[in-house]
Design a protein around this motif. Sequence first.
Motif, mmCIF file in Angstrom:
data_model
loop_
_atom_site.group_PDB
_atom_site.id
_atom_site.type_symbol
_atom_site.label_atom_id
_atom_site.label_comp_id
_atom_site.label_asym_id
_atom_site.label_seq_id
_atom_site.Cartn_x
_atom_site.Cartn_y
_atom_site.Cartn_z
ATOM 1 N N THR A 1 -3.941 17.434 -0.610
ATOM 2 C CA THR A 1 -4.306 16.633 -1.781
ATOM 3 C C THR A 1 -3.480 15.355 -1.738
ATOM 4 O O THR A 1 -2.259 15.428 -1.546
ATOM 5 N N THR A 2 -4.119 14.208 -1.907
ATOM 6 C CA THR A 2 -3.372 12.957 -1.758
ATOM 7 C C THR A 2 -3.367 12.114 -3.030
ATOM 8 O O THR A 2 -4.234 12.278 -3.902
ATOM 9 N N GLY A 3 -2.389 11.221 -3.081
ATOM 10 C CA GLY A 3 -2.325 10.200 -4.119
ATOM 11 C C GLY A 3 -1.730 8.964 -3.486
ATOM 12 O O GLY A 3 -0.789 9.067 -2.692
ATOM 13 N N ILE A 4 -2.322 7.796 -3.791
ATOM 14 C CA ILE A 4 -1.806 6.537 -3.220
ATOM 15 C C ILE A 4 -1.556 5.566 -4.366
ATOM 16 O O ILE A 4 -2.378 5.460 -5.288
ATOM 17 N N CYS A 5 -0.442 4.870 -4.297
ATOM 18 C CA CYS A 5 -0.119 3.956 -5.395
ATOM 19 C C CYS A 5 0.620 2.719 -4.878
ATOM 20 O O CYS A 5 1.392 2.788 -3.925
ATOM 21 N N ARG A 6 0.338 1.576 -5.507
ATOM 22 C CA ARG A 6 1.072 0.324 -5.215
ATOM 23 C C ARG A 6 1.927 -0.047 -6.424
ATOM 24 O O ARG A 6 1.455 0.010 -7.568
ATOM 25 N N ALA A 7 3.179 -0.421 -6.153
ATOM 26 C CA ALA A 7 4.056 -0.916 -7.224
ATOM 27 C C ALA A 7 4.778 -2.170 -6.749
ATOM 28 O O ALA A 7 5.183 -2.261 -5.583
ATOM 29 N N HIS A 8 4.917 -3.120 -7.652
ATOM 30 C CA HIS A 8 5.607 -4.380 -7.338
ATOM 31 C C HIS A 8 7.072 -4.307 -7.758
ATOM 32 O O HIS A 8 7.421 -3.554 -8.678
ATOM 33 N N ARG B 1 4.709 -15.618 -8.153
ATOM 34 C CA ARG B 1 4.177 -15.602 -9.517
ATOM 35 C C ARG B 1 4.529 -14.255 -10.136
ATOM 36 O O ARG B 1 4.909 -13.332 -9.415
ATOM 37 N N PRO B 2 4.324 -14.093 -11.439
ATOM 38 C CA PRO B 2 4.484 -12.765 -12.039
ATOM 39 C C PRO B 2 3.486 -11.793 -11.420
ATOM 40 O O PRO B 2 2.387 -12.199 -11.024
ATOM 41 N N GLY B 3 3.855 -10.541 -11.334
ATOM 42 C CA GLY B 3 3.000 -9.535 -10.705
ATOM 43 C C GLY B 3 2.503 -8.485 -11.687
ATOM 44 O O GLY B 3 2.961 -8.429 -12.830
ATOM 45 N N PRO B 4 1.588 -7.631 -11.212
ATOM 46 C CA PRO B 4 0.997 -6.589 -12.058
ATOM 47 C C PRO B 4 1.800 -5.287 -12.052
ATOM 48 O O PRO B 4 2.719 -5.117 -11.254
ATOM 49 N N GLY B 5 1.375 -4.362 -12.885
ATOM 50 C CA GLY B 5 1.976 -3.026 -12.916
ATOM 51 C C GLY B 5 1.431 -2.148 -11.812
ATOM 52 O O GLY B 5 0.690 -2.624 -10.942
ATOM 53 N N ILE B 6 1.791 -0.856 -11.831
ATOM 54 C CA ILE B 6 1.361 0.043 -10.744
ATOM 55 C C ILE B 6 -0.162 0.196 -10.751
ATOM 56 O O ILE B 6 -0.812 0.114 -11.791
ATOM 57 N N LYS B 7 -0.659 0.420 -9.544
ATOM 58 C CA LYS B 7 -2.105 0.561 -9.396
ATOM 59 C C LYS B 7 -2.371 1.727 -8.456
ATOM 60 O O LYS B 7 -1.766 1.812 -7.386
ATOM 61 N N VAL B 8 -3.241 2.623 -8.879
ATOM 62 C CA VAL B 8 -3.641 3.734 -8.010
ATOM 63 C C VAL B 8 -4.662 3.207 -7.013
ATOM 64 O O VAL B 8 -5.592 2.494 -7.391
ATOM 65 N N SER C 1 9.267 -1.179 -13.079
ATOM 66 C CA SER C 1 8.186 -1.583 -12.173
ATOM 67 C C SER C 1 6.853 -0.913 -12.477
ATOM 68 O O SER C 1 5.872 -1.174 -11.801
ATOM 69 N N LEU C 2 6.804 -0.060 -13.512
ATOM 70 C CA LEU C 2 5.532 0.568 -13.872
ATOM 71 C C LEU C 2 4.561 -0.458 -14.449
ATOM 72 O O LEU C 2 3.354 -0.328 -14.325
ATOM 73 N N TYR C 3 5.135 -1.486 -15.085
ATOM 74 C CA TYR C 3 4.303 -2.472 -15.786
ATOM 75 C C TYR C 3 4.429 -3.855 -15.143
ATOM 76 O O TYR C 3 5.396 -4.149 -14.449
#
Length: 327
Positions: free
Chosen positions: A3-10, A317-324, A145-147
Motif C-alpha cells: 500500500t503506498t502514499g506519496i506526498c510533496r512538502a515545501h 516565491r511563497p510556496g504551497p502546503g503539502i500535496k498528496v 511545512s504542512l501549510y
Amino acid sequence: MITTGICRAHTNIALIKYWGKRSEALFLPMNSSLSLTLDAFYTDTKVSLDDRLTDDVFYLNGRLQGAKETAKISRFLDLFRRTAASSTRARIDSYNHVPTAAGLASSASAFAALAGAANEAFGLRLDKQTLSTYARRGSGSATRSLYGGFVEWHKGQDEQSGSSYAIPVDDADWDIGMIIIAVNTGKKAISSREGMKRTVDTSPFYPAWVTTAETDLQQMKQAIAERDFTRLGEITESNGMKMHGTMLGAVPPFSYWEPDSIRAIQKITQIRCNGTPCYVTMDAGPNVKVLCRYSDSERIKEELLTEFSSQQIIVSRPGPGIKVLSE
Ligand code: 2P0
C-alpha cells in the motif's frame, strides 16, 4: 500486499524563530513561531507498506541509507503504526529538491512529506492540523511545512502534544519573495538541536527571548493582516537578530555567523538604505535569507552579484502546503 502514499512538502523559513524546547522527547517548543513556506525547495516522499519486509528500508535521492538514518525514520513511522494499530514495515523513497548549493536544511520538508505519505499509506485520514503534530515529532520546523504561505506554529499548553500544531495565517500572495544567499553549504559544527539546548540551559538572555518572541509574533500577525511589508520586514530582522544574540550569552558561547554572513547583512542594509525594502534573517547556520517584495527580487539579486556569485543567490516565491501525489 503493498500500500503506498506519496506526498510533496515545501521547506519553510521562520520569520519568528523557534529556538528552544520545553520537551525534547515531544518536540514541544518554548515559544510559538511563524514562517514563510518557499516554492523553490521541496521534498517528494513515497511510503510503500510491504508485509514481506522485516525492517524499514530508506532510500534518499536513490541511495540506500544506513542504520542510523533508517532508525530515525523508523521511530517516526512508529507514531503512525501506533495510531493505525499496524506493525507493517515500509520502504521509503525520498527525493530532496533542495539544491545543495542553497545550504538549506531539508528536515522541515522531509518530515512534512514523510508525515503526509505515511498518513496516506496507513489510510489514517488525519487532518492537516493533527498531521502537523506528527510532523513536529520528526523535526520542530516540519510542523510549519504542512501549510503554504505564512504559517504559525502554536507552542501549545504544558506537556499536551496535541495542542502544539500549525495553522495557516495568510497565503502570502501579495508580492512577497525571499532570496537565499548561500555563504557556506558545509555541515555546521553545532546542530540546531544542540545549539538550542545549550542556549535554553545556559544563556541569561534566553528568558528575554521567550518573552519578546511572543510580542513579536502578535505584532507580525497584525502586520500580515494589514499587509504592512515594512513592519513585517522590521520584525523579521529584529527577531532573527535576537535569536542569534541569545547564543552569544550561552556558556560556552557560540555563533553560526561567518565573515561572509556579515558581508551579506551589510550589503542588504545598504540596498535598503538606498530605498529598496529588504530585510535579513538567519537560521542555525551561516547562510543569509532576505525577505523582500518579489517584484524587487531581480533588482536586489543584481546588486548582490557585486559581492556573491550567481550560484550563491537563489530567489523564491511563497510556496504551497503539502500535496498528496499519485504515481
Ligand atoms: C526555525 N530553526 O524556526 C529555527 C530557527 C533554526 C533556527 O527550526 O531539533 O531542525 O529537529 O526540532 O527544526 C531548526 O531546527 O530542530 C530550526 P529540531 P529543527 O526554523
